[in-house]
Write a protein that holds these residues in place. Sequence first.
Motif, mmCIF file in Angstrom:
data_model
loop_
_atom_site.group_PDB
_atom_site.id
_atom_site.type_symbol
_atom_site.label_atom_id
_atom_site.label_comp_id
_atom_site.label_asym_id
_atom_site.label_seq_id
_atom_site.Cartn_x
_atom_site.Cartn_y
_atom_site.Cartn_z
ATOM 1 N N VAL A 11 0.497 -1.138 -0.140
ATOM 2 C CA VAL A 11 0.223 -0.399 0.120
ATOM 3 C C VAL A 11 0.957 1.019 -0.354
ATOM 4 N N ILE A 12 2.207 1.099 0.982
ATOM 5 C CA ILE A 12 2.902 2.404 0.905
ATOM 6 C C ILE A 12 3.418 2.984 -0.587
ATOM 7 N N ALA A 13 4.165 1.428 -0.993
ATOM 8 C CA ALA A 13 4.703 1.226 -2.503
ATOM 9 C C ALA A 13 3.748 2.257 -3.830
ATOM 10 N N GLY A 14 2.598 1.720 -3.609
ATOM 11 C CA GLY A 14 1.284 1.978 -4.526
ATOM 12 C C GLY A 14 1.033 3.059 -4.428
ATOM 13 N N GLY A 15 0.886 3.875 -3.018
ATOM 14 C CA GLY A 15 0.630 5.304 -2.936
ATOM 15 C C GLY A 15 1.714 6.353 -3.318
ATOM 16 N N ILE A 16 2.830 6.089 -2.614
ATOM 17 C CA ILE A 16 4.289 6.981 -3.539
ATOM 18 C C ILE A 16 4.422 6.941 -4.863
ATOM 19 N N LEU A 17 3.957 5.817 -5.916
ATOM 20 C CA LEU A 17 4.275 5.060 -7.094
ATOM 21 C C LEU A 17 2.340 6.056 -8.075
ATOM 22 N N LEU A 18 1.801 5.726 -6.601
ATOM 23 C CA LEU A 18 0.441 7.171 -7.502
ATOM 24 C C LEU A 18 0.591 8.336 -7.525
#
Length: 154
Positions: free
Chosen positions: A53-60
């Motif tokens: 979730v953290i990595a996806g949020g950063i990428l988003l």
Amino acid sequence: MQIKFISPDRIGAIISIILGCLSIVESIRLYPYGNKILTGDHTFPGLIGVLLVIAGGILLFERTSKEKTKPVLPRGRTAFIMIVSIGSLFIYCLLIEYIGYFFSTMITFIYMIKIIGNYRWIFSILISVVLTTALYLLFIVLLKTPFPSNNLPF
């Protein structure tokens, strides 16, 4: 006309967030089986879920730069090593059912060390035996984890 919001990075971010949320839900479902908050079957899926979730949020929410270059596919020896590595891991998945964990892991280690590391055969065999034995002792002897055994008649 190209929509600027939809990019491969954003699609990957959304998929990462969805998989992370599913992992967190599974962790919550497994929580009653654990002893404490950081020990039990729920710990690893929860950690992976939070990280996804953290990595996806950063990428988003990452700003896209206009100077992105197109990815270059590997060629020559690098492409050969990648294809052979993936193929050998598929063969490993098939071998483990027939000749068991120990021998299939040792054969795959030998092959991967030889191909990727470009070491001599004797070094590849030696390192393979050491690593396979260490993993066998750790998981099967110490942790008592059941792995496939060989189905050969001898």
